[in-house]
Design a protein around this motif. Structure first.
Motif, mmCIF file in Angstrom:
data_model
loop_
_atom_site.group_PDB
_atom_site.id
_atom_site.type_symbol
_atom_site.label_atom_id
_atom_site.label_comp_id
_atom_site.label_asym_id
_atom_site.label_seq_id
_atom_site.Cartn_x
_atom_site.Cartn_y
_atom_site.Cartn_z
ATOM 1 N N ALA A 1 0.860 -1.185 0.000
ATOM 2 C CA ALA A 1 0.000 0.000 0.000
ATOM 3 C C ALA A 1 0.894 1.233 0.000
ATOM 4 O O ALA A 1 2.095 1.144 0.264
ATOM 5 N N GLU A 2 0.304 2.366 -0.319
ATOM 6 C CA GLU A 2 1.036 3.626 -0.255
ATOM 7 C C GLU A 2 0.635 4.331 1.035
ATOM 8 O O GLU A 2 -0.536 4.671 1.224
ATOM 9 N N VAL A 3 1.611 4.519 1.928
ATOM 10 C CA VAL A 3 1.351 5.074 3.255
ATOM 11 C C VAL A 3 1.985 6.459 3.354
ATOM 12 O O VAL A 3 3.136 6.655 2.963
ATOM 13 N N PHE A 4 1.218 7.402 3.898
ATOM 14 C CA PHE A 4 1.703 8.772 4.062
ATOM 15 C C PHE A 4 1.722 9.126 5.549
ATOM 16 O O PHE A 4 0.780 8.816 6.278
ATOM 17 N N PHE A 5 2.784 9.789 5.975
ATOM 18 C CA PHE A 5 2.917 10.212 7.366
ATOM 19 C C PHE A 5 2.905 11.740 7.432
ATOM 20 O O PHE A 5 3.751 12.394 6.822
ATOM 21 N N LYS A 6 1.953 12.295 8.165
ATOM 22 C CA LYS A 6 1.897 13.739 8.396
ATOM 23 C C LYS A 6 2.729 14.024 9.642
ATOM 24 O O LYS A 6 2.352 13.655 10.754
ATOM 25 N N CYS A 7 3.865 14.688 9.472
ATOM 26 C CA CYS A 7 4.881 14.766 10.529
ATOM 27 C C CYS A 7 4.656 15.932 11.488
ATOM 28 O O CYS A 7 5.407 16.917 11.497
ATOM 29 N N GLU A 8 3.642 15.793 12.328
ATOM 30 C CA GLU A 8 3.349 16.840 13.302
ATOM 31 C C GLU A 8 4.349 16.872 14.454
ATOM 32 O O GLU A 8 4.315 17.786 15.285
ATOM 33 N N ASN A 9 5.241 15.889 14.501
ATOM 34 C CA ASN A 9 6.336 15.966 15.466
ATOM 35 C C ASN A 9 7.272 17.130 15.144
ATOM 36 O O ASN A 9 8.068 17.549 15.989
ATOM 37 N N LEU A 10 7.145 17.681 13.937
ATOM 38 C CA LEU A 10 7.944 18.837 13.532
ATOM 39 C C LEU A 10 7.194 20.151 13.726
ATOM 40 O O LEU A 10 7.675 21.209 13.326
ATOM 41 N N GLN A 11 6.010 20.062 14.335
ATOM 42 C CA GLN A 11 5.204 21.256 14.612
ATOM 43 C C GLN A 11 5.796 22.020 15.793
ATOM 44 O O GLN A 11 6.616 21.486 16.549
ATOM 45 N N ARG A 12 5.400 23.254 15.982
ATOM 46 C CA ARG A 12 5.808 24.015 17.168
ATOM 47 C C ARG A 12 5.435 23.224 18.420
ATOM 48 O O ARG A 12 4.382 22.593 18.463
ATOM 49 N N VAL A 13 6.264 23.238 19.410
ATOM 50 C CA VAL A 13 6.206 22.460 20.656
ATOM 51 C C VAL A 13 6.235 20.954 20.402
ATOM 52 O O VAL A 13 6.025 20.162 21.316
ATOM 53 N N GLY A 14 6.470 20.547 19.159
ATOM 54 C CA GLY A 14 6.629 19.131 18.852
ATOM 55 C C GLY A 14 5.348 18.337 18.771
ATOM 56 O O GLY A 14 5.376 17.106 18.829
ATOM 57 N N ALA A 15 4.207 19.019 18.608
ATOM 58 C CA ALA A 15 2.936 18.293 18.591
ATOM 59 C C ALA A 15 1.850 19.118 17.911
ATOM 60 O O ALA A 15 1.902 20.351 17.887
ATOM 61 N N PHE A 16 0.837 18.421 17.394
ATOM 62 C CA PHE A 16 -0.299 19.069 16.736
ATOM 63 C C PHE A 16 -1.071 19.981 17.677
ATOM 64 O O PHE A 16 -1.838 20.841 17.236
ATOM 65 N N LYS A 17 -0.888 19.812 18.977
ATOM 66 C CA LYS A 17 -1.666 20.558 19.972
ATOM 67 C C LYS A 17 -1.555 22.075 19.802
ATOM 68 O O LYS A 17 -2.463 22.814 20.195
ATOM 69 N N PHE A 18 -0.455 22.539 19.229
ATOM 70 C CA PHE A 18 -0.281 23.983 19.066
ATOM 71 C C PHE A 18 -1.367 24.574 18.177
ATOM 72 O O PHE A 18 -1.794 25.719 18.375
ATOM 73 N N ARG A 19 -1.835 23.812 17.204
ATOM 74 C CA ARG A 19 -2.857 24.309 16.277
ATOM 75 C C ARG A 19 -4.141 24.686 17.018
ATOM 76 O O ARG A 19 -4.681 25.786 16.865
ATOM 77 N N GLY A 20 -4.642 23.750 17.811
ATOM 78 C CA GLY A 20 -5.876 24.005 18.540
ATOM 79 C C GLY A 20 -5.720 25.074 19.600
ATOM 80 O O GLY A 20 -6.623 25.891 19.817
ATOM 81 N N ALA A 21 -4.561 25.080 20.257
ATOM 82 C CA ALA A 21 -4.319 26.069 21.306
ATOM 83 C C ALA A 21 -4.323 27.484 20.735
ATOM 84 O O ALA A 21 -4.982 28.387 21.270
ATOM 85 N N TYR A 22 -3.601 27.676 19.641
ATOM 86 C CA TYR A 22 -3.524 29.015 19.055
ATOM 87 C C TYR A 22 -4.890 29.450 18.527
ATOM 88 O O TYR A 22 -5.315 30.593 18.740
ATOM 89 N N ASN A 23 -5.579 28.544 17.860
ATOM 90 C CA ASN A 23 -6.885 28.902 17.306
ATOM 91 C C ASN A 23 -7.856 29.315 18.404
ATOM 92 O O ASN A 23 -8.593 30.298 18.266
ATOM 93 N N ALA A 24 -7.847 28.575 19.515
ATOM 94 C CA ALA A 24 -8.766 28.877 20.611
ATOM 95 C C ALA A 24 -8.455 30.224 21.252
ATOM 96 O O ALA A 24 -9.363 31.023 21.527
ATOM 97 N N ILE A 25 -7.181 30.507 21.483
ATOM 98 C CA ILE A 25 -6.818 31.778 22.115
ATOM 99 C C ILE A 25 -7.081 32.945 21.162
ATOM 100 O O ILE A 25 -7.563 34.010 21.571
#
Length: 204
Positions: free
Chosen positions: A39-63
């Protein structure tokens, strides 16, 4: 408290809000894994996001969605790690003071990271105290706005931009596998997949 249900439009608006703020993380593949799975597998590398996790997206949007008065009063979050770091990191450029309720035995690296972003750390004993009650007491005493780690419409909308970017970059998928903890990332991913790849099966 009833959770307002986000829509895909909220994710699109979050993406506009997050543009030039979050990293549009890369999508990687592995020929070895593709061969093993046929199969063709794709990895979305959110470990490279700010603070090392996808959590920054929701935090910034909420604030960023808070009113001027709410921003002036400050925010509070409870977390033993990534959400706390994300709130602290997101609050700083928006000029908002952040208070993070963390257990005494939280990883030192995560506690130090949140503090280095300017957050006030409130410690509690997870054996004898309830983190939500500790945070709620601060809301009532200091007028802070609580931003929970997953069950919040603006947090979900921010997290949904991960799958939105992935589907924009690679096109339709047969299946999407999403890490599942509290469910914020999964909820946002479902909204994006339903809108952009309705035939895609989503697994948490």
């Amino acid at each position: 408290m009833t959770l307002a249900l986000p829509k895909f439009q909220d994710i699109q608006e979050a993406a506009d809000r997050l543009r030039n703020v979050v990293h549009r993380t890369p999508v990687l593949t592995s020929q070895t894994l593709n061969g093993r799975l046929d199969a063709e597998v794709f990895f979305k590398c959110e470990n490279l996001q700010r603070v090392g996790a996808f959590k920054f997206r929701g935090a910034y949007n909420a604030i960023a969605r808070l009113s001027k008065a709410e921003r002036a009063a400050g925010v509070v979050a409870y977390s033993s790690g990534n959400h706390g770091q994300a709130i602290a990191r997101a609050a700083r450029p928006l000029g908002v003071t952040a208070t993070i309720v963390m257990p005494l035995n939280a990883p030192k690296a995560k506690r130090n990271a949140a503090a280095s972003y300017g957050a006030r750390i409130i410690s509690y004993d997870r054996e004898t105290e309830d983190r939500e009650q500790v945070a709620q007491a601060l809301v009532e005493k200091e007028g802070l706005t609580l931003i929970p780690p997953f069950d919040h419409a603006d947090v979900i909308a921010g997290q949904g931009t991960v799958a939105m970017e992935l589907l924009e970059d690679v096109g339709g998928l047969d299946a999407l596998f999403v890490p599942l903890g509290g469910g914020g990332l999964l909820a946002g991913s479902l909204l994006s997949a339903h809108a952009l790849a309705p035939e895609c099966l989503v697994y948490g």
